[in-house]
Design a protein around this motif. Structure first.
Motif, PDB file in Angstrom:
ATOM      1  N   MET A   1      -5.723   4.027   1.305  1.00  0.00           N
ATOM      2  CA  MET A   1      -4.731   3.952   0.043  1.00  0.00           C
ATOM      3  C   MET A   1      -5.321   4.847  -0.968  1.00  0.00           C
ATOM      4  N   GLU A   2      -4.600   5.850  -1.318  1.00  0.00           N
ATOM      5  CA  GLU A   2      -4.881   6.740  -2.525  1.00  0.00           C
ATOM      6  C   GLU A   2      -5.049   6.004  -3.866  1.00  0.00           C
ATOM      7  N   GLN A   3      -5.747   6.427  -4.972  1.00  0.00           N
ATOM      8  CA  GLN A   3      -5.591   5.913  -6.282  1.00  0.00           C
ATOM      9  C   GLN A   3      -4.235   6.030  -6.660  1.00  0.00           C
ATOM     10  N   ARG A   4      -3.694   5.130  -7.536  1.00  0.00           N
ATOM     11  CA  ARG A   4      -2.342   5.025  -8.155  1.00  0.00           C
ATOM     12  C   ARG A   4      -2.361   6.100  -9.118  1.00  0.00           C
ATOM     13  N   LYS A   5      -1.215   6.733  -8.937  1.00  0.00           N
ATOM     14  CA  LYS A   5      -0.800   8.052  -9.659  1.00  0.00           C
ATOM     15  C   LYS A   5      -0.082   7.823 -10.957  1.00  0.00           C
ATOM     16  N   GLY A   6       0.261   6.375 -11.292  1.00  0.00           N
ATOM     17  CA  GLY A   6       0.929   6.291 -12.703  1.00  0.00           C
ATOM     18  C   GLY A   6       2.350   6.621 -12.553  1.00  0.00           C
ATOM     19  N   GLN A   7       2.878   7.023 -11.429  1.00  0.00           N
ATOM     20  CA  GLN A   7       4.556   7.553 -11.242  1.00  0.00           C
ATOM     21  C   GLN A   7       5.142   6.618 -10.344  1.00  0.00           C
ATOM     22  N   ARG A   8       6.296   6.340 -10.651  1.00  0.00           N
ATOM     23  CA  ARG A   8       7.175   5.301 -10.056  1.00  0.00           C
ATOM     24  C   ARG A   8       8.331   6.244  -9.230  1.00  0.00           C
ATOM     25  N   LEU A   9       8.491   6.166  -7.992  1.00  0.00           N
ATOM     26  CA  LEU A   9       9.705   6.730  -7.204  1.00  0.00           C
ATOM     27  C   LEU A   9      10.924   5.594  -6.886  1.00  0.00           C
ATOM     28  N   VAL A  10      12.162   5.908  -7.142  1.00  0.00           N
ATOM     29  CA  VAL A  10      13.192   5.066  -6.756  1.00  0.00           C
ATOM     30  C   VAL A  10      13.694   5.878  -5.406  1.00  0.00           C
ATOM     31  N   LEU A  11      13.977   4.785  -4.537  1.00  0.00           N
ATOM     32  CA  LEU A  11      14.377   5.330  -3.233  1.00  0.00           C
ATOM     33  C   LEU A  11      15.827   4.513  -3.152  1.00  0.00           C
ATOM     34  N   PHE A  12      16.769   5.176  -2.696  1.00  0.00           N
ATOM     35  CA  PHE A  12      18.313   4.662  -2.336  1.00  0.00           C
ATOM     36  C   PHE A  12      18.684   5.111  -0.821  1.00  0.00           C
ATOM     37  N   PRO A  13      18.663   3.743  -0.142  1.00  0.00           N
ATOM     38  CA  PRO A  13      19.065   4.266   1.251  1.00  0.00           C
ATOM     39  C   PRO A  13      20.712   3.933   1.247  1.00  0.00           C
ATOM     40  N   PHE A  14      21.113   4.814   2.456  1.00  0.00           N
ATOM     41  CA  PHE A  14      22.461   4.324   3.046  1.00  0.00           C
ATOM     42  C   PHE A  14      22.206   3.013   3.621  1.00  0.00           C
ATOM     43  N   PRO A  15      23.331   2.124   3.430  1.00  0.00           N
ATOM     44  CA  PRO A  15      22.920   0.746   4.307  1.00  0.00           C
ATOM     45  C   PRO A  15      23.492   0.492   5.486  1.00  0.00           C
TER      46      PRO A  15
END
Length: 448
Positions: A1-15
């Protein structure tokens, strides 16, 4: 596990199941690279958040009726989701962007099928990266639809089905990624929207690898003019069994434990396909007549006008004895990795195709629609790791199973499959193509 980058990713899947699995895997991959992960899901077909304590989940109401959710016209359902989810997703993203207590959102990663998300991302001034749950080869075929219409390959004409599509060789007209349950113009518009909104995005992630689809990847880079990141196979980094929308029957593993090495035909046609009762009968008798042990996934509702096993031939279930095992759903990755599996009779959805390649399992190909047709053609004619079942009748089924399981042709296919398996493994190691592509993706996401 790499050090936290302080950035958030939002993922949106097709259901759909085949789309949720890869995006959950991608979330795990990117979380391991130091990003915080938020997943926005529709209430329809949503995964269980308690299975993913490292992720932040939000849910939107897609406003689909029960009849709309059960519509067998998949294209119509895709179009409805693209219309109904636009405002709920925009509102959810706007709220997340305004939350100063969370890490800043670096980008939105959304499914290729969710083309509406590009307009939402543009409005909110958010970088959007597209994730494709299918392969590069079918993606390049979709991108060629305007050319295919111009050249007269589309709309389909029965007299041309066997004709080679010279521009997409070795595909024949009947191998093009089409869907038969909707009007052609309706489908062409959907494909154009998905492709065009990918071209205007900031990047393209694929669950594939260079050694498998290098020509198609080169075409996509040229056609789209955006960075393309083949970082697969996703499931070899992180399995996604917890994201299954159907309960997996683990009893089939103990049944496999009793079978001989490479003796079992595994049969599964995915989470969406359905066959007519007559096709079910031919499959059942073909399996019986082959004399090979088989593990058969018969999903509830996968036979048209039948709840589950009611349409099976009279006496078939009683005669199975220990030679056959039928389950509603199976832990597929575990099944394909089992030493008893000798062949995979598949619909050639991309996840299934890639999982089979990664375990070196020869395929019997029976595609139904869309990219499954492209995948099956490449499995048989380019990669040489399977045989296509051209006629769904018991005599042909018996011959194909015996050929793959017992004859020299099957051994040759298995040899090529094992070579491809090794390439799928090596690409993930340090210095491998997918390893390097993932590093490039991380840098791309983090850049302004």
């Amino acid at each position: 596990m790499e050090q936290r980058k302080g950035q958030r990713l939002v993922l949106f899947p097709f259901p759909f199941q085949g789309h949720i699995n890869p995006i959950i895997q991608l979330g795990n991959i990117l979380h391991s690279k130091g990003f915080s992960i938020t997943i926005i899901c529709t209430n329809f077909n949503s995964p269980n958040p308690s299975n993913y304590p490292d992720f932040d989940f939000h849910f939107i109401n897609e406003n689909l009726s029960e009849d709309e959710k059960c519509n067998p016209n998949i294209v119509a359902l895709i179009q409805l989701i693209n219309v109904r989810c636009a405002q709920p997703l925009r509102d959810c993203l706007a709220e997340l962007l305004s939350n100063v207590s969370k890490e800043p959102i670096a980008c939105l990663i959304s499914d290729f099928a969710c083309h509406f998300t590009q307009a939402v991302a543009d409005e909110l001034k958010l970088k959007r990266i597209v994730m494709r749950t299918g392969g590069a080869t079918s993606s390049s075929a979709y991108a060629a639809f305007p050319l295919l219409r111009e050249k007269g390959y589309l709309p389909l004409q029965d007299s041309q089905l066997e004709k080679l599509v010279v521009e997409l060789a070795p595909l024949r007209v009947k191998d093009l990624p089409l869907h038969d349950s909707c009007a052609p113009d309706e489908y062409y518009q959907l494909v154009d929207d998905m492709v065009n909104m990918t071209r205007t995005s900031s990047g393209f992630i694929l669950n594939s690898f260079e050694d498998l689809e290098q020509p198609a990847l080169a075409t996509l880079r040229q056609e789209f003019g955006i960075p393309v990141f083949p970082i697969g196979p996703f499931h070899k980094r992180f399995p996604a069994s917890l994201s299954s929308l159907l309960t997996q029957d683990q009893s089939c593993i103990s049944w496999l434990d009793k079978q001989g090495p490479r003796s079992v035909v595994y049969v599964s046609f995915g989470s969406l396909t359905a066959v007519y009762e007559m096709e079910l009968l031919e499959i059942a008798w073909g399996l019986t007549n082959s004399k090979q042990p088989f593990l058969w996934v018969v999903r509830p509702g996968s036979t048209i006008n039948s709840d589950w096993l009611e349409a099976m031939p009279k006496g078939f279930l009683e005669a199975l004895d220990e030679r056959g095992c039928i389950v509603m759903w199976a832990p597929q990755q575990e099944v394909l990795a089992h030493p008893a599996i000798g062949a995979f009779w598949t619909h050639n959805g991309w996840n299934s195709t890639l999982e089979s390649i990664c375990e070196g399992v020869p395929m019997i190909c029976m595609p139904f629609f869309m990219d499954q047709r492209v995948n099956a053609r490449y499995v048989t004619e380019v990669w040489g790791v399977g045989v296509q079942l051209e006629k769904r009748e018991r005599g042909m089924i018996e011959r194909v199973i015996k050929g793959v399981m017992m004859e020299e042709e099957g051994e040759e296919i298995r040899g090529r499959a094992l070579i491809l398996k090794e390439k799928a493994t090596q690409c993930l190691h340090e210095g491998g193509s997918s390893y390097q592509s993932l590093d490039s993706l991380v840098s791309h996401i983090s850049s302004p």
